[in-house]
Design an enzyme around this catalytic site. Sequence first.
Site, PDB file in Angstrom:
ATOM      1  N   ASP A 155       0.703  -1.259  -0.002  1.00  0.00           N
ATOM      2  CA  ASP A 155      -0.231   0.095   0.056  1.00  0.00           C
ATOM      3  C   ASP A 155       0.756   1.187  -0.019  1.00  0.00           C
ATOM      4  OD1 ASP A 155      -2.955   0.810   0.613  1.00  0.00           O
ATOM      5  OD2 ASP A 155      -1.724   2.199   1.691  1.00  0.00           O
ATOM      6  N   ASN A 163      -3.248  13.137  -3.934  1.00  0.00           N
ATOM      7  CA  ASN A 163      -4.236  13.742  -4.675  1.00  0.00           C
ATOM      8  C   ASN A 163      -4.675  14.934  -4.107  1.00  0.00           C
ATOM      9  OD1 ASN A 163      -4.667  11.523  -6.334  1.00  0.00           O
ATOM     10  ND2 ASN A 163      -5.695  10.412  -4.940  1.00  0.00           N
ATOM     11  N   HIS A 168      -5.227  14.828  -9.088  1.00  0.00           N
ATOM     12  CA  HIS A 168      -5.361  13.323  -9.599  1.00  0.00           C
ATOM     13  C   HIS A 168      -4.545  12.889 -10.692  1.00  0.00           C
ATOM     14  CE1 HIS A 168      -8.767  11.920  -6.722  1.00  0.00           C
ATOM     15  NE2 HIS A 168      -9.181  13.182  -6.797  1.00  0.00           N
ATOM     16  N   ASP A 172      -2.233   9.569 -10.446  1.00  0.00           N
ATOM     17  CA  ASP A 172      -2.052   8.650 -11.588  1.00  0.00           C
ATOM     18  C   ASP A 172      -0.599   8.368 -11.957  1.00  0.00           C
ATOM     19  OD1 ASP A 172      -4.753   8.340 -11.590  1.00  0.00           O
ATOM     20  OD2 ASP A 172      -4.981   9.517 -13.304  1.00  0.00           O
ATOM     21  N   GLU A 198      -4.945   2.417  -4.261  1.00  0.00           N
ATOM     22  CA  GLU A 198      -3.342   2.544  -3.909  1.00  0.00           C
ATOM     23  C   GLU A 198      -2.663   1.329  -3.554  1.00  0.00           C
ATOM     24  OE1 GLU A 198      -4.744   4.663  -0.241  1.00  0.00           O
ATOM     25  OE2 GLU A 198      -5.280   4.110  -2.408  1.00  0.00           O
TER      26      GLU A 198
END
Length: 314
Positions: A155, A163, A168, A172, A198
């Site tokens: 994770d 973000n 965002h 990405d 994630e």
Amino acid sequence: MTENSDVHTFRERRHFPALLDATIMAAAAAVIAWAGFVAPAVLALVLAGAALQLSVRKIKVPALTRPVALAVVSLSAPVVLLVQYHRGQLRDIPLLAAASALIFLLILGRMTLLVAEQHRIATADTLTGLCTRRAFQERLQALRPGRPVAVILLDIDRFKRVNDAFGHPAGDRVLRVVADRLRDTAGPGVTVCRYGGEEFALLVPGADATRAADLAEHLRQAVGAAALDLGDGILRFVTISAGTALLPADTTDPSELIPLADRALYTAKHAGRDRVVAAGAAPPLSIAEGARPGPTEEWPAPLPRPRRSELEAA
């Protein structure tokens, strides 16, 4: 694989169906022309040219246009055979039958490509190129009984801050770079998937406790070794936390590997993040039973660690 080679592969995958469609239509045109029907043959050749002209993809047409065109063209061969038969022109029937068989084989190949493409879409994550959670679960369930295997859940630490702070698109980019580093470090024979958001998961066949711990640690180091470009010249480090679970060391039931690795992962988060915890070392914390921190809660102060990311320090 470089970005250019990725684009090239994508274009080849996108253009090949058009080439196959054109081949089908051209073969049908040859059959129709053989029978002496000039106008339908010209129409089939025009359709074949349209299939090859890649710019027609920019024209908005109904989704069923190309399948209907293929259906019409493919049925032209049997129709020609019937017409020739009723005309009594039996000399060309064997050649026409062979051409019809070729058209049907081409269409069968087209359908096979469509099925393969749908399977690829269902089992590959569009953002990272890794396999999906569904594909990971299928491979986990397909394991042979008694075969040693390790599951590693990873994770990205404090991914929400990326973000929130940079948008965002930056998030990405982080996901893509982390996915590339995981895939490159994991090596052949290891299934790497984007498990959700994630979170990533790895399936390592034949791994024992040492192999799983070493691989998870190498993955952690590989992700945090270099800063990531978030766009506009913004460079930041990110870290990951990991949990591992083994079959048969931790459980004899493959369906329990994910929950065990998940508990170990959240133990790593609870202990300060940026670390690896094995399922055997994870205590039965309340967070492993579902009582995880809410959006306004804070984790306990992190323990001393060898490295902190710039995002976390910000």
